[in-house]
Motif scaffolding. Structure first.
Motif, PDB file in Angstrom:
ATOM      1  N   LEU A  88      -7.597   8.319 -12.341  1.00  0.00           N
ATOM      2  CA  LEU A  88      -7.769   7.798 -10.984  1.00  0.00           C
ATOM      3  C   LEU A  88      -9.250   7.714 -10.672  1.00  0.00           C
ATOM      4  CD1 LEU A  88      -6.557   7.054  -8.159  1.00  0.00           C
ATOM      5  CD2 LEU A  88      -6.800   9.474  -7.596  1.00  0.00           C
ATOM      6  N   TRP A  89      -9.669   6.567 -10.166  1.00  0.00           N
ATOM      7  CA  TRP A  89     -11.036   6.386  -9.695  1.00  0.00           C
ATOM      8  C   TRP A  89     -10.995   6.090  -8.211  1.00  0.00           C
ATOM      9  CZ3 TRP A  89      -9.662   4.742 -14.514  1.00  0.00           C
ATOM     10  CH2 TRP A  89     -10.483   5.133 -15.565  1.00  0.00           C
ATOM     11  N   LEU A  90     -11.876   6.753  -7.485  1.00  0.00           N
ATOM     12  CA  LEU A  90     -12.060   6.473  -6.070  1.00  0.00           C
ATOM     13  C   LEU A  90     -13.454   5.902  -5.897  1.00  0.00           C
ATOM     14  CD1 LEU A  90     -10.627   9.667  -4.345  1.00  0.00           C
ATOM     15  CD2 LEU A  90      -9.530   7.451  -4.611  1.00  0.00           C
ATOM     16  N   ASP A  91     -13.552   4.866  -5.104  1.00  0.00           N
ATOM     17  CA  ASP A  91     -14.846   4.278  -4.815  1.00  0.00           C
ATOM     18  C   ASP A  91     -14.832   3.894  -3.346  1.00  0.00           C
ATOM     19  OD1 ASP A  91     -17.411   3.363  -5.170  1.00  0.00           O
ATOM     20  OD2 ASP A  91     -16.867   1.623  -6.374  1.00  0.00           O
ATOM     21  N   ALA A  92     -16.011   3.762  -2.783  1.00  0.00           N
ATOM     22  CA  ALA A  92     -16.101   3.363  -1.384  1.00  0.00           C
ATOM     23  C   ALA A  92     -17.302   2.457  -1.204  1.00  0.00           C
ATOM     24  CB  ALA A  92     -16.222   4.579  -0.483  1.00  0.00           C
ATOM     25  N   LEU A 107      -5.822  11.008  -2.153  1.00  0.00           N
ATOM     26  CA  LEU A 107      -5.564  11.912  -3.269  1.00  0.00           C
ATOM     27  C   LEU A 107      -4.197  12.577  -3.159  1.00  0.00           C
ATOM     28  CD1 LEU A 107      -8.975  13.686  -3.878  1.00  0.00           C
ATOM     29  CD2 LEU A 107      -7.729  12.219  -5.454  1.00  0.00           C
ATOM     30  N   ALA A 108      -3.828  12.992  -1.970  1.00  0.00           N
ATOM     31  CA  ALA A 108      -2.524  13.646  -1.783  1.00  0.00           C
ATOM     32  C   ALA A 108      -1.393  12.710  -2.167  1.00  0.00           C
ATOM     33  CB  ALA A 108      -2.374  14.104  -0.343  1.00  0.00           C
ATOM     34  N   ARG A 109      -1.491  11.443  -1.796  1.00  0.00           N
ATOM     35  CA  ARG A 109      -0.450  10.472  -2.145  1.00  0.00           C
ATOM     36  C   ARG A 109      -0.363  10.321  -3.665  1.00  0.00           C
ATOM     37  NH1 ARG A 109      -0.121   4.682  -2.741  1.00  0.00           N
ATOM     38  NH2 ARG A 109       2.005   4.066  -2.341  1.00  0.00           N
ATOM     39  N   PHE A 110      -1.508  10.230  -4.323  1.00  0.00           N
ATOM     40  CA  PHE A 110      -1.547  10.069  -5.774  1.00  0.00           C
ATOM     41  C   PHE A 110      -0.999  11.323  -6.460  1.00  0.00           C
ATOM     42  CE2 PHE A 110      -3.629  10.285  -9.927  1.00  0.00           C
ATOM     43  CZ  PHE A 110      -3.247   9.053 -10.449  1.00  0.00           C
ATOM     44  N   VAL A 157     -11.303   2.699  -1.994  1.00  0.00           N
ATOM     45  CA  VAL A 157     -10.386   2.036  -2.914  1.00  0.00           C
ATOM     46  C   VAL A 157     -10.015   3.019  -4.020  1.00  0.00           C
ATOM     47  CG1 VAL A 157     -10.100   0.097  -4.509  1.00  0.00           C
ATOM     48  CG2 VAL A 157     -11.448  -0.193  -2.429  1.00  0.00           C
ATOM     49  N   ALA A 158      -8.719   3.148  -4.293  1.00  0.00           N
ATOM     50  CA  ALA A 158      -8.224   3.997  -5.380  1.00  0.00           C
ATOM     51  C   ALA A 158      -7.635   3.094  -6.451  1.00  0.00           C
ATOM     52  CB  ALA A 158      -7.161   4.959  -4.858  1.00  0.00           C
ATOM     53  N   VAL A 159      -8.182   3.203  -7.660  1.00  0.00           N
ATOM     54  CA  VAL A 159      -7.706   2.439  -8.813  1.00  0.00           C
ATOM     55  C   VAL A 159      -7.301   3.432  -9.882  1.00  0.00           C
ATOM     56  CG1 VAL A 159      -8.313   0.762 -10.604  1.00  0.00           C
ATOM     57  CG2 VAL A 159      -9.219   0.490  -8.293  1.00  0.00           C
ATOM     58  N   LEU A 171       0.811  -1.221   0.000  1.00  0.00           N
ATOM     59  CA  LEU A 171       0.000   0.000   0.000  1.00  0.00           C
ATOM     60  C   LEU A 171       0.844   1.271   0.000  1.00  0.00           C
ATOM     61  CD1 LEU A 171      -2.870  -1.042   2.412  1.00  0.00           C
ATOM     62  CD2 LEU A 171      -2.947  -0.871  -0.080  1.00  0.00           C
ATOM     63  N   ASN A 172       2.091   1.182   0.456  1.00  0.00           N
ATOM     64  CA  ASN A 172       2.952   2.362   0.514  1.00  0.00           C
ATOM     65  C   ASN A 172       4.062   2.346  -0.528  1.00  0.00           C
ATOM     66  OD1 ASN A 172       1.655   3.699   2.695  1.00  0.00           O
ATOM     67  ND2 ASN A 172       2.518   2.157   4.054  1.00  0.00           N
ATOM     68  N   ARG A 173       3.949   1.457  -1.508  1.00  0.00           N
ATOM     69  CA  ARG A 173       4.989   1.377  -2.540  1.00  0.00           C
ATOM     70  C   ARG A 173       4.993   2.659  -3.369  1.00  0.00           C
ATOM     71  NH1 ARG A 173       0.436  -0.565  -4.331  1.00  0.00           N
ATOM     72  NH2 ARG A 173      -0.114  -0.667  -6.527  1.00  0.00           N
TER      73      ARG A 173
END
Length: 102
Positions: free
Chosen positions: A35-39, A91-94, A57-59, A24-26
């Motif tokens: 980028l798609w975010l879903d929950a 989002l910030a990570r992406f 989930v971020a895909v 998850l932190n790679r």
């Protein structure tokens, strides 16, 4: 195997925790323009109670059309601010991995 004990489950989870954390932190390498975010909400047991937990989930899709899981975040808080903060972290990570304009 017909059954598994609580201690076996705990041991197995502990063994994979580091691998999941590393995944998850790679580093987000390459060009991922979409980028798609879903929950979704799932029920989990926490402190002896069943509670609803949001799973975000971020895909992303790279420029070759390959999809990749970019992040997963659990949000235990029911508060809207908790969800907003979790989405902001994903989002910030992406966004931090995006190339900078010259």
């Amino acid at each position: 195997m017909t059954g598994i004990s609580k201690s076996q489950v705990s041991r197995l989870c502990a063994e994979i925790d580091d691998k999941i954390e590393a995944f998850l932190n790679r580093p987000l390498e390459g060009d991922w323009p979409y980028l798609w975010l879903d929950a979704t909400y799932v029920k989990v047991r926490a402190n002896g109670r069943i509670v609803s937990v949001a799973v975000i989930v971020a895909v992303a899709v790279n420029s070759d059309g390959r999809r990749g899981l970019r992040g997963v975040k659990l949000v235990i808080s029911d508060a809207h601010e908790g969800l907003k903060a979790a989405v902001a972290r994903v989002l910030a990570r992406f966004l931090a991995a995006l190339p900078r304009a010259p």
